[in-house]
Write a protein that holds these residues in place. Structure first.
Motif, short mmCIF file in Angstrom:
data_model
loop_
_atom_site.label_atom_id
_atom_site.label_comp_id
_atom_site.label_asym_id
_atom_site.label_seq_id
_atom_site.Cartn_x
_atom_site.Cartn_y
_atom_site.Cartn_z
N HIS A 43 88.14 74.28 114.24
CA HIS A 43 88.09 75.38 113.27
C HIS A 43 86.81 76.18 113.49
N ASP A 44 86.92 77.48 113.41
CA ASP A 44 85.77 78.35 113.54
C ASP A 44 85.27 78.68 112.14
N ALA A 45 84.21 78.04 111.73
CA ALA A 45 83.70 78.22 110.36
C ALA A 45 83.02 79.58 110.17
N ALA A 46 82.87 80.35 111.23
CA ALA A 46 82.18 81.64 111.13
C ALA A 46 83.15 82.80 110.99
N SER A 47 84.39 82.53 110.69
CA SER A 47 85.37 83.58 110.53
C SER A 47 85.04 84.44 109.32
N ASP A 48 84.93 85.73 109.52
CA ASP A 48 84.55 86.64 108.43
C ASP A 48 85.59 86.70 107.33
N ASP A 49 86.88 86.71 107.68
CA ASP A 49 87.92 86.82 106.66
C ASP A 49 87.87 85.65 105.68
N ILE A 51 85.29 83.60 105.04
CA ILE A 51 84.04 83.62 104.27
C ILE A 51 84.07 84.71 103.21
N ASP A 52 84.51 85.90 103.58
CA ASP A 52 84.57 87.01 102.63
C ASP A 52 85.53 86.70 101.48
N THR A 53 86.69 86.17 101.80
CA THR A 53 87.67 85.85 100.76
C THR A 53 87.14 84.76 99.84
N THR A 54 86.49 83.75 100.39
CA THR A 54 85.92 82.68 99.57
C THR A 54 84.88 83.23 98.60
N GLU A 55 84.00 84.08 99.09
CA GLU A 55 82.97 84.68 98.22
C GLU A 55 83.60 85.52 97.11
N GLU A 56 84.59 86.32 97.47
CA GLU A 56 85.24 87.17 96.47
C GLU A 56 85.92 86.34 95.39
N VAL A 57 86.60 85.28 95.80
CA VAL A 57 87.29 84.43 94.82
C VAL A 57 86.29 83.73 93.93
N GLY A 102 96.45 87.90 104.98
CA GLY A 102 96.54 87.08 106.18
C GLY A 102 95.75 85.78 106.10
N VAL A 103 95.38 85.38 104.89
CA VAL A 103 94.71 84.11 104.69
C VAL A 103 95.47 83.32 103.62
N GLU A 104 95.24 82.02 103.60
CA GLU A 104 95.86 81.19 102.59
C GLU A 104 94.79 80.77 101.60
N VAL A 105 95.02 81.04 100.33
CA VAL A 105 94.06 80.72 99.27
C VAL A 105 94.76 79.78 98.29
N LYS A 106 94.14 78.62 98.06
CA LYS A 106 94.73 77.66 97.13
C LYS A 106 93.68 77.07 96.22
N LEU A 107 94.07 76.86 94.99
CA LEU A 107 93.27 76.10 94.03
C LEU A 107 93.98 74.77 93.82
N THR A 108 93.27 73.68 94.08
CA THR A 108 93.87 72.36 93.90
C THR A 108 92.98 71.53 92.99
N ASN A 109 93.52 70.43 92.53
CA ASN A 109 92.80 69.49 91.66
C ASN A 109 92.14 70.19 90.47
N ILE A 110 92.90 71.07 89.83
CA ILE A 110 92.38 71.81 88.68
C ILE A 110 92.30 70.86 87.48
N THR A 111 91.10 70.76 86.91
CA THR A 111 90.88 69.91 85.75
C THR A 111 90.23 70.73 84.64
N ILE A 112 90.83 70.66 83.46
CA ILE A 112 90.30 71.37 82.29
C ILE A 112 89.96 70.31 81.25
N SER A 113 88.72 70.31 80.81
CA SER A 113 88.31 69.35 79.79
C SER A 113 87.55 70.07 78.68
N VAL A 114 87.66 69.54 77.49
CA VAL A 114 87.04 70.13 76.31
C VAL A 114 85.59 69.65 76.23
N GLY A 127 90.41 76.21 98.48
CA GLY A 127 90.63 76.13 99.92
C GLY A 127 91.09 77.49 100.44
N VAL A 128 90.40 77.98 101.48
CA VAL A 128 90.74 79.26 102.09
C VAL A 128 90.85 79.02 103.59
N SER A 129 91.94 79.49 104.19
CA SER A 129 92.10 79.30 105.62
C SER A 129 92.92 80.44 106.22
#
Length: 145
Positions: A43-49, A51-57, A102-114, A127-129
């Motif tokens: 995996h190329d961790a320096a991919s701009d798409d 990184i940019d998408t992760t920051e925006e989210v 053109g990227v996959e964005v997922k939210l997993t293991n969502i936990t809501i606590s009071v 997770g963004v890929s």
């Protein structure tokens, strides 16, 4: 003579069936080999798409969650149910938005606590890929209700 002719036909059909089964087995092994070969690509961790998408989210997730939770609470839902529905719709929107970019964005293991009567704690895994890079980040924020 007729009996001998029929047994030769049966033998030829069995040989043909064996050949087809062998061909299908080789084809499935070849497909599996191609899939496994793709797993070794780093995996190329320096991919701009990615990184940019992760920051925006990460920047927009808390304010968007807060706004949608408030909207569902005003609509009459209980606090935790409203937050759960808000995060579920955000996840669906992120999946759709990622497909368009053109990227996959997922939210997993969502936990809501009071935390208390006025605050909810939200944790999740983001997770963004894309085809070349993958980035995972832990998300944690507080919703005021």
């Amino acid at each position: 003579m007729l009996k001998n002719d029929l047994s030769q036909r049966d033998g030829a059909q069995m040989l043909l069936a064996t050949g087809v089964v062998l061909l299908m087995s080789l084809l499935s092994m070849a497909i599996f080999g191609v899939k496994v070969a793709g797993l070794t690509i780093p995996h190329d961790a320096a991919s701009d798409d990615v990184i940019d998408t992760t920051e925006e989210v990460m920047e927009s997730l808390q304010p968007l969650s807060q706004a949608r939770t408030d909207m569902w609470i005003e609509g009459g839902l209980e606090v935790v149910e409203a937050a759960d529905l808000a995060l579920g719709t955000i996840h669906d929107d992120l999946l759709h938005h990622g497909e368009l970019r053109g990227v996959e964005v997922k939210l997993t293991n969502i936990t809501i606590s009071v935390i208390d009567s006025n605050q909810l704690s939200v944790t999740a895994q983001l997770g963004v890929s894309d085809g070349e890079a993958m980035l995972s980040a832990d998300i944690a924020f507080v919703l005021n209700v």
